[in-house]
Write an enzyme that holds these catalytic residues in place. Structure first.
Site: not given
Length: 344
Positions: A7, A168, A293
């Site tokens: 991600e 997401h 992230d």
């Protein structure tokens, strides 16, 4: 230990230049004012667009690969007439990045659910000629969710072309109750929104219609693993007594069985061994992947967590790279995707 993070957000100067000049759909103004402020900040913008810096950071940390995706909420806050060509242009740029660095980057395509037929065509193009590894959808689009009938072409294309959908978070569609106290974003609203979307897919019967669909949830499942036992219990009670507040489709499986069959989780943003242990018990080591992230979380802290958290060698290998290679069709060095049995 090979490490793949899945991600990892990026953008291009060309995308930001065009997107920041577009009108935003009604209801998305708060989110986009905040996101455009973030994307304009020089340090943050550089972390999104400068892949040379990112590669050097990955090398320093021992991170082998990143699966890149467009910074959220992608093209979803724009009119379809603008969003569809903008998605295609970004996907072209992302595919070029992956071709230049095939051992370092994978890519998740962005699509415009505002136009489900165009989104379906873009999924086919992304998984075919562009050679990307899946698609990222930033939860709701104009307050609409993927279980609704209009999105059937998109889901059918994802299943047909074996495109995992990374679901997401974004600012909740029901914004009024989240507007104050910092609630709309990652403190609480993001996970509540993405968890709601996942539960809609489960409870609507969508996963009976698309049993081969793979949905990826970040943040170790957006809270759902904590609730699985109660979800099953209360769903069975409501089905038995007609006690649901709204009509409930008859499902072939229990909610937790869909969760274990169709969902894969990532560690993005949750460096907590207790929560990871719960996720592993909920879905198994073959359905949990490592994610940082980037650029919202500290890569060094995430890498340290992956290396230090108590896991068996088999669990750590699965989380670090093996599950991502299977789910996203990422071939190990020297091995083609065809040889691994993953989609090409």
């Amino acid at each position: 230990m090979k490490v793949v993070a899945v991600e990892e957000h990026a953008s291009t100067e060309a995308f930001l230049r065009v997107a920041h000049g577009l009108d935003v759909l009604p209801g998305d103004e708060l989110e986009m004012t905040s996101m455009r402020t973030v994307e304009t900040a020089p340090g943050f913008r550089a972390r999104l667009v400068d892949l040379g810096v990112r590669l050097r950071e990955m090398d320093a940390l021992g991170q082998d690969m990143a699966v890149l995706s467009l910074n959220p909420p992608g093209v979803q806050p724009y009119a379809a007439a603008d969003a569809v060509p903008l998605a295609r242009e970004f996907n072209d740029a992302l595919a070029a990045i992956v071709r230049r660095h095939p051992a370092r980057f994978g890519g998740l395509a962005t699509v415009a659910p505002q136009d489900p037929a165009a989104a379906a065509a873009e999924i086919e193009r992304a998984m075919g000629p562009l050679g990307l590894n899946g698609v990222m959808i930033n939860s709701h689009t104009g307050g609409r969710y993927l279980d609704e009938p209009e999105f059937a072409p998109l889901l059918a294309a994802a299943q047909a072309h074996r495109a995992p959908i990374y679901l997401h978070p974004r600012v909740p569609s029901m914004l009024a109750a989240y507007r104050d106290h910092g609630l709309p974003g990652a403190i609480w609203g993001y996970q509540a929104e993405a968890g709601l979307h996942a539960m809609r897919l489960i409870l609507s019967g969508t996963l009976d219609r698309y049993p081969g669909l793979t949905v990826v949830l970040g943040h170790l499942g957006e809270g759902i693993p904590y609730w699985l036992r109660r979800i099953d219990n209360r769903h069975a009670f409501a089905a038995r007594t007609a006690g649901a507040a709204t009509p409930m489709p008859r499902l072939s499986l229990t909610p937790s069985e869909y969760f274990r069959r169709n969902f894969v989780l990532t560690t993005s943003g949750i460096d907590d061994p207790d929560v990871l242990g719960l996720a592993l018990r909920a879905v198994g080591e073959d359905n949990v992947m490592f994610a940082i992230d980037h650029p919202y979380e500290d890569p060094a802290a995430a890498m340290a967590f992956l290396r230090a958290t108590p896991l068996s060698d088999q669990q750590r290998t699965a989380i670090a790279h093996r599950t991502a290679e299977r789910v996203f069709g990422l071939a190990p060095p020297g091995v083609s995707a065809k040889d691994t049995g993953t989609p090409t």
